[in-house]
Write a protein that holds these residues in place. Structure first.
Motif, short mmCIF file in Angstrom:
data_model
loop_
_atom_site.label_atom_id
_atom_site.label_comp_id
_atom_site.label_asym_id
_atom_site.label_seq_id
_atom_site.Cartn_x
_atom_site.Cartn_y
_atom_site.Cartn_z
N ILE A 178 -9.30 19.78 69.22
CA ILE A 178 -9.48 18.46 69.95
C ILE A 178 -10.66 17.63 69.29
CG2 ILE A 178 -10.25 17.35 72.00
CD1 ILE A 178 -8.74 19.53 73.42
N ALA A 179 -11.78 18.31 69.09
CA ALA A 179 -13.00 17.68 68.47
C ALA A 179 -12.47 17.06 67.07
CB ALA A 179 -14.14 18.69 68.27
N GLY A 180 -11.67 18.15 66.22
CA GLY A 180 -11.23 17.43 64.77
C GLY A 180 -10.57 16.41 65.04
N ARG A 181 -9.76 16.26 65.77
CA ARG A 181 -8.68 15.14 66.00
C ARG A 181 -9.59 13.83 66.41
NH1 ARG A 181 -3.22 13.80 66.50
NH2 ARG A 181 -3.29 11.60 66.91
N LEU A 182 -10.26 14.11 67.26
CA LEU A 182 -11.34 12.81 67.95
C LEU A 182 -12.00 12.46 66.59
CD1 LEU A 182 -12.12 14.08 71.30
CD2 LEU A 182 -10.49 12.62 70.83
N HIS A 183 -12.64 13.43 66.06
CA HIS A 183 -13.54 13.13 64.80
C HIS A 183 -12.63 12.23 63.50
CE1 HIS A 183 -16.27 12.96 61.56
NE2 HIS A 183 -15.50 13.84 60.73
N ALA A 184 -11.39 12.78 63.55
CA ALA A 184 -10.42 12.26 62.59
C ALA A 184 -9.96 10.70 62.87
CB ALA A 184 -9.34 12.96 62.40
N GLU A 185 -10.27 10.55 64.09
CA GLU A 185 -9.84 9.13 64.61
C GLU A 185 -10.94 8.32 64.67
OE1 GLU A 185 -7.19 8.85 68.23
OE2 GLU A 185 -5.81 10.41 67.24
N GLY A 186 -12.26 8.68 64.34
CA GLY A 186 -13.47 7.81 64.23
C GLY A 186 -14.47 8.34 64.98
N ALA A 187 -14.18 9.00 66.19
CA ALA A 187 -15.52 9.24 67.14
C ALA A 187 -16.46 10.19 66.63
CB ALA A 187 -14.69 10.00 68.57
N ALA A 188 -17.69 9.74 67.04
CA ALA A 188 -18.80 10.81 66.75
C ALA A 188 -18.68 12.05 67.81
CB ALA A 188 -20.26 10.13 66.88
N GLN B 209 -21.13 29.58 65.48
CA GLN B 209 -19.77 28.96 65.14
C GLN B 209 -19.96 27.59 65.89
OE1 GLN B 209 -17.38 32.39 67.09
NE2 GLN B 209 -15.69 31.11 65.90
N GLY B 210 -20.81 27.17 66.91
CA GLY B 210 -21.07 25.91 67.35
C GLY B 210 -21.47 24.99 66.59
N ARG B 211 -22.41 25.59 65.87
CA ARG B 211 -23.47 24.67 64.73
C ARG B 211 -22.59 24.47 63.51
NH1 ARG B 211 -28.37 24.73 65.79
NH2 ARG B 211 -28.42 26.89 66.74
N ALA B 212 -21.73 25.59 63.28
CA ALA B 212 -20.96 25.32 62.06
C ALA B 212 -19.79 24.20 62.38
CB ALA B 212 -20.21 26.53 61.66
N SER B 213 -19.21 24.33 63.51
CA SER B 213 -18.44 23.24 63.96
C SER B 213 -18.97 21.59 64.04
CB SER B 213 -17.80 23.64 65.20
OG SER B 213 -16.79 22.76 65.79
N GLY B 214 -19.91 21.76 64.66
CA GLY B 214 -20.61 20.36 64.51
C GLY B 214 -20.89 19.72 63.32
N GLU B 215 -21.59 20.84 62.36
CA GLU B 215 -21.77 20.31 61.03
C GLU B 215 -20.62 19.64 60.37
OE1 GLU B 215 -24.16 23.28 59.14
OE2 GLU B 215 -25.69 23.08 60.33
N ALA B 216 -19.61 20.62 60.50
CA ALA B 216 -18.19 20.33 59.63
C ALA B 216 -17.75 18.94 60.26
CB ALA B 216 -17.33 21.28 60.10
N LEU B 217 -18.05 18.47 61.51
CA LEU B 217 -17.55 17.33 62.07
C LEU B 217 -18.60 16.37 61.99
CD1 LEU B 217 -15.70 18.72 65.19
CD2 LEU B 217 -14.77 18.07 63.15
N ASP B 218 -19.76 16.33 61.25
CA ASP B 218 -20.79 15.61 60.84
C ASP B 218 -21.29 15.16 62.48
OD1 ASP B 218 -20.32 15.15 58.32
OD2 ASP B 218 -18.76 13.71 58.88
N GLY B 219 -21.30 16.06 63.33
CA GLY B 219 -21.79 15.79 64.52
C GLY B 219 -23.01 16.85 65.01
N VAL B 220 -23.08 16.70 66.19
CA VAL B 220 -24.20 17.76 66.61
C VAL B 220 -23.87 18.63 67.67
CG1 VAL B 220 -25.94 15.65 66.71
CG2 VAL B 220 -24.61 16.21 68.72
N PHE B 221 -24.60 19.94 67.20
CA PHE B 221 -24.39 20.87 68.27
C PHE B 221 -25.35 21.10 69.50
CE2 PHE B 221 -25.87 25.72 68.85
CZ PHE B 221 -24.66 25.87 69.77
N ILE B 222 -24.86 21.36 70.64
CA ILE B 222 -25.77 21.44 71.98
C ILE B 222 -25.68 23.07 72.12
CG2 ILE B 222 -26.00 20.69 74.29
CD1 ILE B 222 -24.60 18.01 73.28
N ALA B 223 -26.81 23.67 72.20
CA ALA B 223 -26.65 25.01 72.23
C ALA B 223 -26.95 25.23 73.90
CB ALA B 223 -28.22 25.77 71.88
N VAL B 224 -25.93 25.68 74.54
CA VAL B 224 -25.66 25.91 75.93
C VAL B 224 -26.78 26.95 76.31
CG1 VAL B 224 -24.19 26.61 77.74
CG2 VAL B 224 -23.12 25.33 76.23
#
Ligand SMILES: NC(=O)c1ccc[n+]([C@@H]2O[C@H](COP(=O)([O-])OP(=O)(O)OC[C@H]3O[C@@H](n4cnc5c(N)ncnc54)[C@H](O)[C@@H]3O)[C@@H](O)[C@H]2O)c1
Length: 114
Positions: A32-42, A52-67
């Motif tokens: 879902i995050a990848g799709r939203l990013h592909a459509e332009g969302a931060a 994995q959360g940090r890697a996912s955030g970085e792959a999407l040019d986004g930020v990771f929030i450590a729960v």
């Protein structure tokens, strides 16, 4: 002709929007995050999985929030469950909450108090 049920990627549709996708370290949330990013969302990725959360955030040019870091800050030692919020919502909708109006109730386990 594309199938009427085929997903249509609307590149740029979400430019300027921000999406917080809980559980986007992997699986459905990551898709879902990848799709939203592909459509332009931060994108922001709150997840329990640190690496994995940090890697996912970085792959999407986004930020990771450590729960886990947020959990450690909670006075009750845990984050909210859906039932915690649902209980307050039920109270407000019930006869017991009928005379309560114009109030803001923070269901935060003590992270925000007034
Ligand atoms: N994969 C499927 O085919 C499928 C089908 C039907 C329903 N579901 C449901 O959809 C949901 C997601 O499925 P999935 O396959 O992507 O699961 P997954 O386990 O691959 O991913 C879930 C993600 O959510 C994170 N997470 C869990 N609790 C969290 C919390 N409190 N705060 C932040 N992050 C948290 C996990 O760390 C993980 O990264 C699950 O509830 C699953 O039962 C999945």
């Amino acid at each position: 002709m594309p199938s009427p049920t085929a997903p249509v990627l609307a590149a740029g549709r979400l430019i300027g929007a921000r999406a917080v996708v809980t559980g986007a370290a992997r699986g459905i949330g990551a898709a879902i995050a990848g799709r939203l990013h592909a459509e332009g969302a931060a994108i922001a990725v709150p997840d329990r999985l640190e690496d994995q959360g940090r890697a996912s955030g970085e792959a999407l040019d986004g930020v990771f929030i450590a729960v886990a870091a947020w959990t450690a800050r909670s006075p009750l030692g845990r984050l909210a469950d859906p039932q915690d919020v649902a209980g307050v919502a039920c109270f407000l909708a019930s006869a017991d909450g009928a005379y309560l109006t114009g109030q803001a109730i923070n269901v935060t386990g003590g992270m925000i108090t007034h």
